[in-house]
Structure formats: structure tokens, C-alpha cells
Design an enzyme around this catalytic site. Structure first.
Site, PDB file in Angstrom:
ATOM      1  N   GLU A   1      21.804   3.312  28.715  1.00  0.00           N
ATOM      2  CA  GLU A   1      22.791   3.234  29.698  1.00  0.00           C
ATOM      3  C   GLU A   1      24.124   4.621  28.879  1.00  0.00           C
ATOM      4  OE1 GLU A   1      23.844  -0.478  32.504  1.00  0.00           O
ATOM      5  OE2 GLU A   1      24.471  -0.804  30.579  1.00  0.00           O
TER       6      GLU A   1
ATOM      7  N   GLU B   1      23.126   4.379  34.432  1.00  0.00           N
ATOM      8  CA  GLU B   1      23.401   2.962  34.835  1.00  0.00           C
ATOM      9  C   GLU B   1      21.924   1.570  35.598  1.00  0.00           C
ATOM     10  OE1 GLU B   1      25.649  -0.493  34.898  1.00  0.00           O
ATOM     11  OE2 GLU B   1      26.941   1.644  34.230  1.00  0.00           O
TER      12      GLU B   1
ATOM     13  N   HIS C   1      37.797  15.889  52.058  1.00  0.00           N
ATOM     14  CA  HIS C   1      37.219  17.368  51.373  1.00  0.00           C
ATOM     15  C   HIS C   1      38.277  18.116  51.913  1.00  0.00           C
ATOM     16  CE1 HIS C   1      32.531  17.696  51.534  1.00  0.00           C
ATOM     17  NE2 HIS C   1      32.564  16.587  52.527  1.00  0.00           N
TER      18      HIS C   1
ATOM     19  N   CYS D   1      37.609  20.851  50.474  1.00  0.00           N
ATOM     20  CA  CYS D   1      36.939  22.450  51.124  1.00  0.00           C
ATOM     21  C   CYS D   1      36.399  22.650  52.412  1.00  0.00           C
ATOM     22  CB  CYS D   1      35.907  22.780  50.695  1.00  0.00           C
ATOM     23  SG  CYS D   1      34.526  21.182  49.807  1.00  0.00           S
TER      24      CYS D   1
ATOM     25  N   LEU E   1      75.299  37.630  65.433  1.00  0.00           N
ATOM     26  CA  LEU E   1      75.359  38.628  64.891  1.00  0.00           C
ATOM     27  C   LEU E   1      74.094  38.388  64.814  1.00  0.00           C
ATOM     28  CD1 LEU E   1      78.460  39.305  62.546  1.00  0.00           C
ATOM     29  CD2 LEU E   1      77.707  40.809  64.312  1.00  0.00           C
TER      30      LEU E   1
ATOM     31  N   GLY F   1      70.649  37.549  63.230  1.00  0.00           N
ATOM     32  CA  GLY F   1      70.089  36.936  62.148  1.00  0.00           C
ATOM     33  C   GLY F   1      70.852  35.947  62.282  1.00  0.00           C
TER      34      GLY F   1
ATOM     35  N   GLY G   1      71.108  32.119  64.028  1.00  0.00           N
ATOM     36  CA  GLY G   1      70.637  31.308  64.334  1.00  0.00           C
ATOM     37  C   GLY G   1      71.083  31.055  66.139  1.00  0.00           C
TER      38      GLY G   1
ATOM     39  N   THR H   1      68.553  31.297  68.507  1.00  0.00           N
ATOM     40  CA  THR H   1      67.533  30.848  69.243  1.00  0.00           C
ATOM     41  C   THR H   1      67.477  29.253  68.676  1.00  0.00           C
ATOM     42  OG1 THR H   1      66.785  33.281  69.305  1.00  0.00           O
ATOM     43  CG2 THR H   1      65.026  31.604  69.352  1.00  0.00           C
TER      44      THR H   1
END
Length: 910
Positions: free
Chosen positions: A205, A210, A280, A282, A600, A602, A604, A606
Site C-alpha cells: 500500500e 489501497e 468544477h 474550470c 451635479l 456623478g 448618484g 440614478t
């Protein structure tokens, strides 16, 4: 998913309560109990404890089978089973017990890895991983920590594997492993047609070999039992051979033919292996296949057939092979107690956060909540550098002062007291015994937690006080049978979110009490505290530090939203609203049915628009087809429609006489500065719809930024002085420092010389301009011929794609849609040519969605933006067009102007 009917989840509590049935307690009494019954009791307790550890904590309720007036210990076997679940030898780190009459309670704190412990712990609690490996000549079961490192290593190897999507990473090592297995001395025996009884093999073994021997009549059952664990061990190590019919001295004995037949041996082996769960990391197409081969070899004794030797050759597996599904449980009030399947378990086990996915993350963002020391269901929380940390937000929104019990927000408290005569006395009577903490008021804590509002509720008040657990008070005008259910549901949701969203790792429960203004004695109403469970004193907030820790978790609960980083990094990441954004979102919709939000670039707008639509749905109990979102351009419409929170249309569609508006009651308008009146008065039409129900008018919120106006026509907005009430968003949260500096310059140019279509007074918002500094980025202006421009952008895209960015992170924006249609094909052709030359799938790295016009892209954002010759056809809005372009870029901005064929020197702004 397998559920467990023997464990009952009680729904009428503001906590996860699992009733485990009758259990005999006490060391001596348990030792006298039938071993099978004792094991069943232990299994129920273990399952319930594991489920609560993984689900935010809660309480196990046990009906004591043996009556005893004296306090009982659980029993050594039960204590050991609980200790085996946790990463600490100290049972009280996660469990506390209490006996009340004939009930025994186990209070379970949520699973988490202690931040004080430098060692990395698994993300979830498991009784067994079902993962095995080989160690010298033994099969070893991986514990949770071993499994965590094994899976982490496999995931890292797959990520670094130099293969493409068409070939699984296993292909490369498999050839080597095949040669290794064939060079193994066991391979010659594996190829044999017949062997001799008593023959001694020339090998023993090892890690890859085994031996197992059995000659009983239960041979097939024995094989079914041992094969899953040994196949998992070999597949997860370096492959190997399992010999069934050889003793541990390497002597062939075989399985007697009277007990088995060769076909049944193969069938048993194949069935057992085919059922093994695999996972998996992968892209292998053989999703559920362990690569193996089974041989049944005749064993002869003195020339006569004696029996059979079964040999299974196992190849190393690319990812992970389990002997069965991992042994782990979760619980919620709807599903009850249930098991995790293999895929769910692995994804939670290796959920280590997005840090490894992006080198820019720690450079540009501050971690507010890390997965490494959080409960299992938490998502990582990041804020852009320069924005307020959760500690600062807590101090600003929910500040705790020594020896002072404050009401917050004070304006809401004053308003409620003026509207309801008995309210102040009633509340003060309830909290008079507390001297340090906060009473946080809301018209509906349910809506704040994304639950439906109950209209009969005057307000909810959350008490966070020293020497007390959190208490949620629901205050009604009149007695209501459903009031307690509402309060319990809200308190339970709050407790779960404090742990599973806010990342609170201390012991926590939220007590409930329903108060009624019309009742003279609130201690005897249905509003009395409903929880008969007496929690230990460890659930009280002992000091200011513990209160602040809980309140910081509350900040995350209330201010979180799903970040754009989620799509970029491939895992869900949360950001936090700014205090300015949260204050607008916290407004009472019943009192603020119409609102103009000036923001202004950017800032936030939306994001707030999306959050407010969720709030509308819960406040007014309406379906998504009752909420209408209107914008000017199709890309933003499509982006919002995909969120499934409303019906989204463009202004042109909204104004079409064929468009049916009968079902709509609430309207949100975004990017309103770019609306026009060419198809009619859109504002009056929207207002008419929302005011159609006189007794209960709908919501009309309009978001706009005059600085980003991209035309000179009439917008249809009411006069600036009539835009009331109005709020402002002045903190730019989107852009990197260099881009924000450029934005500020362009904003000032527009402020100094605005187009005639923009109200002068609307531009005063610029005085409040500020941005969160600390994020590096790129801002470049270059002059090139069209041909060189194509090469320049293709080169840049190659670099960004090689660094892990995706096409979804890139936008190439033209001045007009006509220019985009005229030149887009030149860029695509060059990009695809480059990808083919590098033998990569061009469809996966470049597509037409990367290209658009500046105007059509309004309201959206990308990490990388290229602006192609951004010259406005109408000179007065030239700076507005540049502003619209630049504000779309979060990290890298490249502005490219066409130069003359003779050439012009490049100019780069750094």
C-alpha cells in the site's frame, strides 16, 4: 435541498426559533437512555445548531423529557456535538444555555471568523465536508479548514491555468497523470486477465494504492460503503488504484464466486462512482464525470476459478470530488431547516471576497465590511476613497452620547408629537428607565427595511440603549390585531439584516412592543412584549462601544446598494449611499409627492431614482407596472428596465398617443434637462397622471442636471422658481481625481457663460461642488488622424482587456449617432483583426455595444471612456457636451480630437 420536518421553525417570534422536540437532558439520565434514541436527539440538536450558526443565529427550544426542578446540564455527548461544530474550544463563544421550567433554551450566536484570530477560518459551519484525500497509506477526511485550503488552492490553480475556455484545465495535468499511473507497479496487475489465489503482490500500500479484502455475503453493500470515500481520496490527490480482494499483506484472496458475480461487481462500482458529487472551478464539459476504469480479474486456486479481484483505477480530478453532499444546514422561516447542496456549499466555502479579483480595489476603495470576519450571508461592502466611512456615517446619523438618551431625527419627532397629542407622554413613559442611547424614529421601519408599509402605523421607534437589547416599538392610533404581526416581522427582518447584511458579530435580538394611543394601559394590550423567551444578559448592549458597533451595522443595512463593481468583479459587492443621498431617500413619500432633485454630474441621481422606486412599491403596496420611469434615451431605459422595479420608457414613447397610461400612478423622471417639447408637454401629462387620484395622488420625482443639457430647445421643465420643493446632490462620487478636476473646470466654464436655454440661477449649485478625493485615474486629450485614432484605441483596449477588464467596462462615444454609425465598423474591424492574430475569441472581447453617442449614453457610466472628436454642432453647448462625456468615465478618460492629415503634435493633459 432536503428539509427536516422533525425541526419546527416558529414564525411568531422576532428571531429564528427552532423547536427541537423532546430531549432527555442530564449526563446520568442520558447514559441510561436507549442509544438509538439518544443519537436521534443529538442529531436534531446538532442540525438545529448548525443551521442557526449559518443563518444569523437564533434559539433552539427543547422540551425537557425528564422533569427536574434543579438546573440540568445538557449532557456530555450533546456538549461535544456542539463543540465539534465551532472553531473555538470555548463553547460559550457561540452557545449559551438557560432552563425555564420544563423548557431548555440554547442561544446560538451567528458563525463568524474572529478578526482577532489571524488564521483564516471557513466561511460556514459544517459537520462534515465529505471531501477526502490520501496521506501516505491512509484515506483522510478533510475537516472544514482543510477543505477550505484545498478548494482555495484548486480555485487558484484553475484561475492561473494557461488554457482557454475550449479546453478544461484538467487536460494538461491529465496526460502526466496517465503516464504516472501506467508506470505504477499496480498497472501490470490491473492489466492481468487472471491471478492466483494466495499470490503475493510485489508492491504494498502507498499513497496511490489501497488494499481491501472481504469474503462475506454482504460484499456488494461493503463495496457501496467504501467506494465513495476512497474514490474521492484518490481523485483529490494524484489518482491511484483501489484493490478489492487483497489483504494488507499484499496477498491476493479475491471475493469468493459464491458471494458475488463479476457483472454485479462492475455495476456496484459504476453506480457508486456515478453518484459522487463533483464541483468544477474550470470550464470542463465533463461536468459530472470522474475519470476511472474498473477491471474484474478472475482469481484461480489450483486451476479452478475461486473468485474475483476488483480493481478501480482512478485518475486525478481537475477540481473536487465528494463522497456525498457536504453535511451542513441552514434555516429560514419559509423553508424551515434544510441542507445545502454541493454547489451552494462550495460557493459559500470559497467566498473570500473580491480583493483577489482586482488589484485596483484596495487602491480606489475602502473596505467597510470584509468577508474574512463576517457572518456567512454577508456581502463585502466598499466605499470609494474619500467618502465617509461607516464610522463617520454612524457619528453623523446616529451619534451616541454618554448619559444622554436622544431622539432622532429630531425634526420627525417634533412633527409626530405635534400631530398626535398623547404620543410624547406614551413614548417617554416606555423609555424612562433608559439614560444612554438613541431612539431612532421612522414613519415605517418596515419600508426602511424593504418591507411593505402598514398604513395604520403612526410610526416605529427603534431603541438602542445601554444595558438593554434593541427594542422596536410600533405605535398605532387604534387597536389592531395585525399590529403585533407587523412589529414582529419588522423586528425579525431588522435582526437578520443587522447580522447578514450589516455584518454584526455580537449577540443580538430585537425585542418588540406595540403601543396604542387610544389605550389607557399599553402593558395589557396586544402590544405587550410577545417574546416569552428570557434572553441572557449577554444580549444587552453593555456600553457605548457595543452600541456604536451595532449602529455601524445599521448604517450598512440602511445605506447599502448593489455596486457597479459586482459585474466587473463577478461577485456581489455593496456600496454605501452618502449621508446627502440618504437624507433625500429618507423623505416621507406621503408628504413629498412631488420633488425636483438637482444633482451635479456623478452625484448618484440614478441610484436614488432606483432606490426611491423600491420605496414607492413598499409604501403604497403597488406592483411594478404601477410605477413608470421616463428618460430621454434608450440605453438608460434598457438599463433600468432590466432591474425589474418599474416600467421604463423614453420620453418619446411616453408622449405617443398609443402609449397607454391608465395603470400608472407613480412617475420617476431622470435626465429631465435633456427632455424636449417637440411631441407635447410631457410635464403636464406626467402631473396629470400622478394627480389623477384626488384622495391619494401619486409620486412625481424629477431628477435633472442643467449643466448636462445637450440641446438648445425648450425642455418642458417648469420655470426654475416653480420647481418646488427641490433638493440638491452636490457631492461627486463617481469619478477619479483627474476626471473630477476636469469636470470642475468645465462646470465653471458653463457657469461663466451658460447657454441661453439654461436658467442662470440653477447654476449656483456649483458653489457646493465637492468630490471624494483619493482615487487615481487617467485624463488625456490627444489629437490624431482617424487611422491613428483607430490604432490608438485598439492598443489601449488590448492593454485594459489583458489586465482583466471586460468589454462591459469600456465605452467609445462619438459626438453624434450619425458619426457612430459611420465609423464604428473601422474600430470593430481593427479590434477583431487583433484578436484573431492573438488566437482569441474576438466575439468575447469586442462588440458593438461598446460604441454609442455621447447624448444617448447619458445617465450611464463605464470604467474606461474614449471620446471621439467631441465637438458640438451647436457651439453654445460645447462645454456641456464635454461635461456629459467626461462624467461618464469613472476611472480612465481619453478625449481624442481629429487632427489634419498633415499632422499636429499631440497634447496630453495629465
Amino acid at each position: 435541498m432536503e428539509t427536516y420536518l422533525s425541526l419546527v421553525v416558529k414564525r411568531s417570534y422576532p428571531d429564528l426559533i427552532i423547536y427541537a422536540g423532546e430531549v432527555t437532558l442530564g449526563e446520568k439520565v442520558r447514559n441510561k437512555k436507549d442509544s438509538k434514541k439518544r443519537k436521534l436527539e443529538k442529531t436534531r440538536i446538532t442540525q438545529a445548531a448548525c443551521a442557526l450558526l449559518n443563518s444569523g443565529g437564533g434559539v433552539i427550544v427543547i422540551q425537557m423529557a425528564n422533569q427536574s426542578e434543579q438546573p440540568e446540564r445538557m449532557g456530555q455527548d450533546l456538549e461535544t456535538s456542539l463543540r465539534n461544530l465551532i472553531p473555538s474550544l470555548d463553547l460559550q463563544a457561540f452557545f449559551e444555555t438557560k432552563q425555564q421550567e420544563d423548557k431548555f433554551y440554547i442561544f446560538v450566536k451567528s458563525w463568524s471568523s474572529s478578526p482577532e484570530d489571524d488564521s483564516t477560518k471557513p466561511r460556514i459551519c459544517s459537520l462534515g465536508t465529505s471531501l477526502y484525500c490520501r496521506s501516505l497509506t491512509s484515506k483522510v477526511a478533510m475537516d472544514s479548514r482543510d477543505a477550505f485550503y484545498f478548494l482555495k488552492k484548486k480555485k487558484a490553480y484553475i484561475k492561473c491555468s494557461p488554457t482557454d475556455d475550449r479546453a478544461p484545465p484538467a487536460k494538461i495535468p491529465r496526460t502526466m497523470s496517465q503516464k504516472s499511473l501506467e508506470s505504477n507497479p499496480a498497472f501490470e496487475i490491473f492489466q492481468s486477465k487472471k491471478l492466483e489465489y494466495g499470490q503475493r503482490l510485489l508492491f504494498s500500500e502507498s499513497t496511490s494504492i489501497e488494499f481491501k479484502q472481504f469474503d462475506t455475503e454482504n460484499a456488494q453493500k461493503y463495496m457501496k460503503d467504501i467506494i465513495p470515500e476512497y474514490i474521492s481520496a484518490f481523485a483529490n490527490t494524484q489518482g491511484g488504484y483501489l484493490f478489492i480482494g487483497v489483504d494488507d499483506k499484499s496477498i491476493i484472496l479475491g471475493c469468493p464466486k459464491d458471494n458475488v458475480d463479476p457483472d454485479s461487481l462492475k455495476i456496484v462500482a459504476n453506480e457508486a462512482i456515478s453518484k459522487l458529487p463533483v464541483f468544477h472551478f474550470c470550464s470542463s464539459k465533463d461536468k459530472n464525470k470522474v475519470s476511472y476504469e474498473t477491471r474484474v480479474i478472475d482469481v484461480f486456486q489450483e486451476g479452478n476459478l475461486y473468485g474475483y479481484l476488483c480493481v478501480i483505477k482512478v485518475e486525478p480530478f481537475c477540481c473536487a470530488v465528494f463522497s456525498e453532499a457536504p453535511i451542513s444546514w441552514m434555516v429560514d422561516k419559509e423553508k424551515g431547516v434544510y441542507t445545502l447542496n454541493t454547489e451552494e456549499w462550495v460557493r459559500m466555502m470559497v467566498d473570500v471576497g473580491p480583493e483577489a479579483a482586482s488589484n485596483d480595489l484596495s487602491r480606489d476603495f475602502e473596505c467597510q465590511l470584509s468577508l474574512s470576519d463576517s457572518p456567512p450571508h454577508c456581502r463585502p461592502v466598499y466605499s470609494k476613497k474619500g467618502l465617509e466611512h461607516k464610522v463617520d456615517l454612524q457619528q453623523r446619523l446616529f451619534q451616541v452620547s454618554p448619559d444622554c438618551l436622544k431622539y432622532t431625527p429630531e425634526s420627525l419627532w417634533s412633527e409626530l408629537c405635534s400631530q398626535h397629542e398623547r404620543l410624547e407622554d406614551l413614548v417617554k413613559q416606555q423609555i424612562r428607565s433608559f439614560s444612554c442611547g438613541l431612539l431612532i424614529l421612522s414613519r415605517s421601519w418596515a419600508v426602511d427595511l424593504n418591507l411593505e408599509e402598514k398604513q395604520e402605523v403612526i410610526c416605529d421607534a427603534l431603541l438602542i440603549a445601554q444595558n438593554s437589547p434593541p427594542i422596536l416599538y410600533t405605535i398605532l392610533g387604534e387597536q389592531d390585531e395585525q399590529g403585533q404581526d407587523y412589529c414582529t416581522r419588522t423586528a425579525f427582518t431588522l435582526k437578520q439584516k443587522l447580522v447578514n447584511t450589516g455584518g454584526y458579530t455580537g449577540r443580538v435580538c430585537v425585542m418588540t412592543k406595540v403601543l396604542c394611543l387610544s389605550s389607557q394601559n399599553n402593558n395589557k394590550t396586544s402590544g405587550g412584549s410577545v417574546s416569552p423567551i428570557d434572553y441572557p444578559s449577554s444580549y444587552n448592549l453593555a456600553n457605548i462601544q457595543e452600541m456604536q458597533g451595532l449602529l455601524q451595522a445599521l448604517v450598512i443595512v440602511l445605506l447599502n446598494f448593489r455596486s457597479f463593481l459586482s459585474d466587473q468583479l463577478g461577485c456581489e459587492v455593496l456600496n454605501l449611499l452618502t449621508a446627502q443621498q440618504y437624507e433625500i431617500l429618507s423623505k416621507s413619500l406621503r408628504k413629498t409627492r412631488e420633488l425636483f432633485v438637482h444633482g451635479l454630474p456623478g452625484s448618484g441621481k440614478t441610484i436614488i431614482a432606483m432606490k426611491i422606486m423600491e420605496k414607492i412599491r413598499n409604501t403604497f403596496h403597488c406592483e411594478t407596472d404601477r410605477i413608470l420611469y421616463i428618460c430621454e434615451n434608450q440605453p438608460l431605459r434598457d438599463f433600468i428596465q432590466a432591474k425589474n422595479i418599474c416600467q421604463a420608457v423614453t420620453r418619446k414613447t411616453f408622449m405617443n398617443y398609443k402609449f397607454k397610461t391608465e395603470r400608472f400612478q407613480h412617475i420617476i423622471i431622470d435626465e429631465a434637462q435633456n427632455f424636449r417639447t417637440e411631441d407635447g408637454n410631457w410635464y403636464e401629462k406626467a402631473k396629470g397622471i400622478t394627480r389623477g387620484m384626488k384622495n391619494c395622488p401619486g409620486i412625481l420625482w424629477i431628477f435633472l442636471d442643467y449643466f448636462q443639457t445637450s440641446h438648445l430647445q425648450e425642455s418642458g421643465l417648469p420655470d426654475f422658481s416653480l420647481q418646488y420643493p427641490k433638493e440638491e446632490l452636490t457631492q461627486v462620487v463617481r469619478n477619479a481625481d483627474k476626471i473630477a478636476e476636469f469636470l470642475q473646470q468645465e462646470l465653471q466654464k458653463i457657469r461663466d457663460n451658460p447657454p441661453c436655454s439654461i436658467p442662470q440661477e440653477s447654476l449656483n449649485i456649483l458653489h457646493e461642488f465637492k468630490w471624494s478625493q483619493g482615487v487615481s485615474g487617467t485624463y488625456e486629450i490627444t489629437y490624431l488622424t482617424l487611422e491613428k485614432m483607430v490604432s490608438y484605441i485598439t492598443d489601449k483596449c488590448d492593454v485594459f482587456l489583458s489586465k482583466g477588464y471586460s468589454p462591459q467596462d469600456i465605452a467609445v462615444l462619438f459626438s453624434t449617432d450619425r458619426e457612430k454609425k459611420a465609423y464604428e465598423h473601422m474600430f470593430l474591424r481593427e479590434m477583431r483583426k487583433r484578436r484573431r492574430a492573438s488566437h482569441m475569441n474576438d466575439e468575447s472581447v469586442c462588440h458593438s455595444n461598446m460604441f454609442d453617442s455621447i447624448r444617448r449614453f447619458s445617465g450611464l457610466e463605464r470604467s474606461i471612456v474614449f471620446g471621439i472628436n467631441p465637438i458640438a454642432t451647436e457651439q453654445p453647448i460645447s462645454h456641456n457636451l464635454l461635461l456629459c462625456l467626461a462624467s461618464r468615465a469613472m476611472k480612465h478618460l481619453y478625449i481624442l480630437y481629429l487632427s489634419t492629415p498633415e499632422g499636429q503634435s499631440s497634447m496630453v493633459a495629465c
